[in-house]
Design a protein around this motif. Structure first.
Motif, PDB file in Angstrom:
ATOM      1  N   VAL A   1       0.848  -1.181   0.000  1.00  0.00           N
ATOM      2  CA  VAL A   1       0.000   0.000   0.000  1.00  0.00           C
ATOM      3  C   VAL A   1       0.891   1.241   0.000  1.00  0.00           C
ATOM      4  CG1 VAL A   1      -1.921  -1.106   1.175  1.00  0.00           C
ATOM      5  CG2 VAL A   1      -0.116  -0.041   2.525  1.00  0.00           C
ATOM      6  N   ARG A   2       0.380   2.318  -0.584  1.00  0.00           N
ATOM      7  CA  ARG A   2       1.106   3.590  -0.573  1.00  0.00           C
ATOM      8  C   ARG A   2       0.577   4.480   0.531  1.00  0.00           C
ATOM      9  NH1 ARG A   2       2.266   7.367  -5.888  1.00  0.00           N
ATOM     10  NH2 ARG A   2       3.599   8.898  -4.822  1.00  0.00           N
ATOM     11  N   GLU A   3      -0.721   4.541   0.669  1.00  0.00           N
ATOM     12  CA  GLU A   3      -1.353   5.274   1.757  1.00  0.00           C
ATOM     13  C   GLU A   3      -2.433   4.391   2.360  1.00  0.00           C
ATOM     14  OE1 GLU A   3      -2.398   8.941  -0.423  1.00  0.00           O
ATOM     15  OE2 GLU A   3      -1.308   9.941   1.182  1.00  0.00           O
ATOM     16  N   LEU A   4      -2.592   4.520   3.660  1.00  0.00           N
ATOM     17  CA  LEU A   4      -3.511   3.607   4.331  1.00  0.00           C
ATOM     18  C   LEU A   4      -3.927   4.192   5.670  1.00  0.00           C
ATOM     19  CD1 LEU A   4      -4.719   0.659   4.276  1.00  0.00           C
ATOM     20  CD2 LEU A   4      -2.726   0.003   5.638  1.00  0.00           C
ATOM     21  N   LEU A   5      -5.196   3.975   6.016  1.00  0.00           N
ATOM     22  CA  LEU A   5      -5.687   4.302   7.347  1.00  0.00           C
ATOM     23  C   LEU A   5      -6.458   3.093   7.860  1.00  0.00           C
ATOM     24  CD1 LEU A   5      -6.379   6.064   9.785  1.00  0.00           C
ATOM     25  CD2 LEU A   5      -8.296   6.977   8.474  1.00  0.00           C
TER      26      LEU A   5
ATOM     27  N   THR B   1       4.227  11.543   1.641  1.00  0.00           N
ATOM     28  CA  THR B   1       4.523  12.979   1.704  1.00  0.00           C
ATOM     29  C   THR B   1       5.225  13.491   0.456  1.00  0.00           C
ATOM     30  OG1 THR B   1       6.662  12.583   2.779  1.00  0.00           O
ATOM     31  CG2 THR B   1       4.728  12.817   4.203  1.00  0.00           C
ATOM     32  N   SER B   2       5.307  12.666  -0.549  1.00  0.00           N
ATOM     33  CA  SER B   2       6.080  13.069  -1.739  1.00  0.00           C
ATOM     34  C   SER B   2       5.276  13.972  -2.662  1.00  0.00           C
ATOM     35  CB  SER B   2       6.518  11.813  -2.501  1.00  0.00           C
ATOM     36  OG  SER B   2       5.398  11.114  -2.992  1.00  0.00           O
ATOM     37  N   ARG B   3       4.020  14.258  -2.361  1.00  0.00           N
ATOM     38  CA  ARG B   3       3.198  15.013  -3.288  1.00  0.00           C
ATOM     39  C   ARG B   3       3.344  16.519  -3.096  1.00  0.00           C
ATOM     40  NH1 ARG B   3      -2.354  11.435  -3.659  1.00  0.00           N
ATOM     41  NH2 ARG B   3      -1.313   9.430  -3.997  1.00  0.00           N
ATOM     42  N   THR B   4       4.070  16.950  -2.102  1.00  0.00           N
ATOM     43  CA  THR B   4       4.294  18.386  -1.911  1.00  0.00           C
ATOM     44  C   THR B   4       5.480  18.837  -2.747  1.00  0.00           C
ATOM     45  OG1 THR B   4       5.745  17.988  -0.021  1.00  0.00           O
ATOM     46  CG2 THR B   4       3.399  18.299   0.439  1.00  0.00           C
TER      47      THR B   4
ATOM     48  N   VAL C   1       9.646   8.239   1.249  1.00  0.00           N
ATOM     49  CA  VAL C   1       8.460   9.031   0.891  1.00  0.00           C
ATOM     50  C   VAL C   1       7.286   8.792   1.815  1.00  0.00           C
ATOM     51  CG1 VAL C   1       9.080   9.212  -1.540  1.00  0.00           C
ATOM     52  CG2 VAL C   1       7.714   7.262  -0.747  1.00  0.00           C
ATOM     53  N   ARG C   2       7.361   7.807   2.727  1.00  0.00           N
ATOM     54  CA  ARG C   2       6.182   7.466   3.533  1.00  0.00           C
ATOM     55  C   ARG C   2       6.547   7.417   5.007  1.00  0.00           C
ATOM     56  NH1 ARG C   2       4.210   1.922   1.514  1.00  0.00           N
ATOM     57  NH2 ARG C   2       6.477   1.596   1.562  1.00  0.00           N
TER      58      ARG C   2
END
Length: 782
Positions: free
Chosen positions: A591-595, A609-612, A636-637
């Protein structure tokens, strides 16, 4: 020679009658051999006419020295003739030796000329003459009684010598009178009646040879009924007033007949008759024996025993017992409330003779066509299966001629099977069917002890002629065969897919029924709909794909390397509840992002956090509480794992939900040499929320961004928004997660969503009924 006027008229009438008969009848064509059959039996002429020979209408005429006489129904009853159809449809003509127009020679030789007249389709009548000749087979009794189908008859050895001139006989009879006695009648009511009066009431007196005859129909005006040993009798208590040598002789002409019908006792027809007919017995009763017959055949004791007939005397009642299907009987088929039924009939002759103080010898004969009501009968199915040859062999029947097999189907799909008819000498038949164990209609499954069970469900469709009634007979034939080697059991296999975990159920060689369990929950449509499962069937296996976010998935580890999901699956035999095979399978999902909102009140967050611009360094991010730093980071995570009552988490109530909110922040690093101060990094803030139903927090939920590394369909979409917070180019990412609804609400929703699924296949199939697995060979099941 001068002929008196009366004689002239009589002669003219005879000539005209014969000429009229000859004019109206066409010359008959040659008759096939066996069409007619005549016999002599007891005191009767018998003539049989095959049903196929009869025209659209048939009748009998009799001829004597006075001419040809048409036998109407009334005249036949008065004169001693019976005409009926037997169960085979043949026309039966029966005439008493003492009937009108019979030439009686000394009470020993009897002749009768009969015409059979048949009307053809073209309207022409064909006449066939018969000269019947019979001799008395048994000595005459002093009194003889006959209970025929349509009349009662008594004949008495009269006081007039047989050598007396016939003209004088007629003269004496013409002077006779009658008296009738009924229970409750007064002396005034019992008055003499003339022969004309008696004849008008249906009582016909005649003489033949040395015998005086009284004949009358059943239910005549002066008859009455009584109960004798529980059996109903019809009685005519009559006295003939016979003038003889200047005196009037009172001759007892009482006649009594049993009126009861046949009953059924299991597989036998029963016909009871009183042993002693009290209206006919005077003084001491002395039995002189009895005998029975079928149609024209008298049955000896050995024949009675061979056919299974019985004559029993119980409590003053003679009971004749005839088994179903015995020789001489006829079975007619029918359908009673959907079930095959049979009615048994027999043309029975019964003769009983006795002596008493008034009559030296009385012979009492009954001709009864006995017929039972329809009785349900289950067709007999005989299993002659040869297990060693792996061949089903089945026979159904025996059936009477009016039953025919329309078709036979086997298996769950109703495959047509072939059969053969086996005839028997008595006209009955049965049906035989053969099917190899490898036939597509045969179901197979392995049972304990190293045996394979072969099952052949059968449905027989039969019809009854002539009305085409239909009935069905269902049967299941089972044969167990020991296997040389144990068959391969069902096998589970697990695979990882982009969506989740794929379970394959390989049928193996077992032909039995299973249930599939995911964890401790049976796989049914409710579970499929609630978990978003994908079900498919192939030729040799059945598959179900369980998504990562399914409530039945167990999450063992959440890290930057991915989410480790574990699934427990088992196959259970429906009959024995034995676990045939089980599987524990794990898959790691990147997964790249997960909650993840855990039921014990913890949040697990993976953020990218790489999208900034420029990218934010993950290792420098924190939660609202700056002391809560990432548990794990890469380039990046960042991964946070924290309790909802820590790290500055804010709890609020929104309606029926508890909302827990926190933020992932990136603190700014200021450069103080500039005036005003500046920062080299872009600001970063990610809002995260977990929403729990206020009354239930025991729920796991996983949420993913709209464009994750692999395609998932979260319960509620994760929202990513970008906005310019200020002219300084601040970037804010907000994640709003609405966590699952209550389990009860999910179940209610699934009830509305549940719908049938049709599965097609080729050789092996899967019938899904609460996901019970029935792998079979041959065809799909509904």
């Amino acid at each position: 020679m001068t002929i008196p006027c009366t004689m002239k008229v009589r002669a003219i009438k005879i000539i005209l009658c014969i000429l009229l008969l000859c004019a109206t009848l066409s010359t008959p064509t040659p008759v096939p051999v066996g069409t007619f059959r005549s016999e002599c039996h007891e005191r009767h002429f018998w003539l049989f006419v095959r049903s196929g020979f009869l025209g659209i209408m048939s009748r009998f005429d009799v001829q004597d020295h006075q001419g040809v006489h048409f036998l109407s129904g009334r005249k036949a009853t008065e004169c001693g003739y019976t005409m009926l159809f037997n169960p085979h449809g043949d026309l039966v003509f029966r005439a008493s030796f003492l009937a009108c127009h019979v030439n009686n020679q000394g009470d020993s030789e009897f002749r009768l000329k009969v015409w059979l007249v048949t009307r053809q389709v073209n309207g022409r009548d064909l006449g066939y003459p018969f000269l019947l000749h019979c001799s008395a087979q048994w000595p005459w009794g002093f009194r003889e009684l006959v209970c025929e189908e349509s009349y009662m008859e008594v004949s008495i050895n009269g006081p007039v010598p047989a050598a007396l001139h016939s003209g004088q006989e007629k003269k004496e009879v013409g002077k006779s009178g009658m008296m009738f006695h009924r229970p409750g009648h007064t002396k005034e009511e019992v008055r003499p009646r003339t022969m004309t009066e008696a004849s008008a009431l249906g009582y016909h007196i005649s003489e033949s040879g040395s015998r005086i005859i009284l004949r009358c129909p059943y239910s005549s005006p002066l008859s009455y009924t009584i109960k004798e040993k529980g059996v109903e009798l019809e009685v005519v208590n009559a006295t003939i007033l016979y003038p003889h040598q200047g005196k009037v002789l009172a001759i007892d002409a009482t006649v009594a007949c049993s009126m009861n019908e046949a009953t059924v006792d299991g597989t036998h027809l029963l016909w009871p008759v009183p042993h002693v007919l009290s209206p006919l017995v005077h003084g001491r009763f002395r039995d002189r024996g009895m005998r029975i017959g079928v149609e024209t055949l008298a049955l000896s004791e050995s024949v009675i025993k061979d056919r299974g007939y019985e004559i029993n005397l119980r409590d003053g009642v003679v009971e004749v017992s005839v088994p179903f299907g015995a020789e001489g009987t006829h079975i007619k088929s029918g359908v009673l409330e959907g079930q095959y039924s049979q009615s048994l009939s027999v043309d029975l002759f019964y003769m009983h003779q006795w002596e008493d103080d008034r009559w030296p010898l009385t012979q009492h004969r009954s001709f009864r066509f006995l017929k039972t009501a329809y009785v349900p009968r289950t067709p007999i199915l005989t299993d002659n299966t040869i297990s060693s040859q792996k061949l089903f062999s089945v026979s159904l029947g025996v059936f009477p001629p009016d039953v025919s097999l329309h078709n036979v189907t086997g298996g769950r799909e109703g495959d047509a099977l072939s059969w053969v008819q086996v005839p028997y000498p008595n006209g009955s038949h049965s049906y035989q069917l053969h099917a190899p164990f490898s036939h597509s209609s045969v179901l197979q499954k392995y049972i304990d002890g190293g045996y394979r069970r072969y099952t052949l469900p059968l449905t027989f469709s039969l019809t009854i002629s002539p009305h085409g009634e239909v009935f069905y007979h269902n049967a299941t034939i089972v044969s167990d065969v020991q296997e040389q080697t144990a068959p391969e059991p069902p096998r589970l296999e697990g695979k990882c897919t982009e969506r989740g975990l794929l379970v394959l159920l390989h049928y193996g060689a077992l032909e039995r029924s299973w249930e599939l369990f995911i964890g401790d929950r049976r796989l049914d449509w409710e579970l499929v709909e609630m978990g978003g499962f994908t079900v498919e069937t192939e030729e040799d296996y059945f598959s179900v794909e369980i998504p990562l976010y399914s409530p039945d998935m167990t999450y063992e580890e959440v890290s930057l390397q991915g989410v480790v999901g574990r699934l427990e699956v088992s196959v259970v035999d429906i009959d024995t509840l034995k676990v045939e095979n089980s599987l524990i399978h794990r898959c790691t999902f990147r997964v790249r992002e997960l909650l993840v909102c855990l039921p014990e009140g913890r949040m697990v967050v993976v953020t990218d956090t790489s999208r900034t611009i420029p990218p934010t360094q993950p290792k420098h991010t924190t939660l609202l509480d700056p002391s809560c730093v990432p548990q794990e980071t890469d380039s990046v995570r960042a991964l946070f794992n924290f309790s909802m009552d820590s790290c500055g988490t804010i709890a609020t109530v929104e309606g029926d939900f508890l909302v827990y909110e926190n933020q992932v922040l990136f603190p700014k690093e200021l450069i103080t040499t500039d005036d005003p101060p500046s920062h080299r990094d872009s600001p970063y803030r990610l809002t995260i929320q977990c929403r729990y139903p206020a009354i239930d927090t025991g729920i796991v939920s996983i949420e993913h961004p709209v464009h994750p590394t692999f395609a998932l369909s979260p319960m509620l979409p994760l929202k990513h928004t970008q906005r310019e917070a200020s002219r300084s180019g601040q970037y804010v990412a907000v994640v709003c997660v609405a966590i699952v609804v209550m389990g009860a609400l999910i179940a209610a929703t699934l009830k509305m969503l549940c719908c049938p699924i049709k599965i097609t296949c080729t050789r092996k199939v899967l019938m899904v009924k609460q996901f019970i697995v029935y792998p079979t060979r041959g065809k799909c099941l509904n």
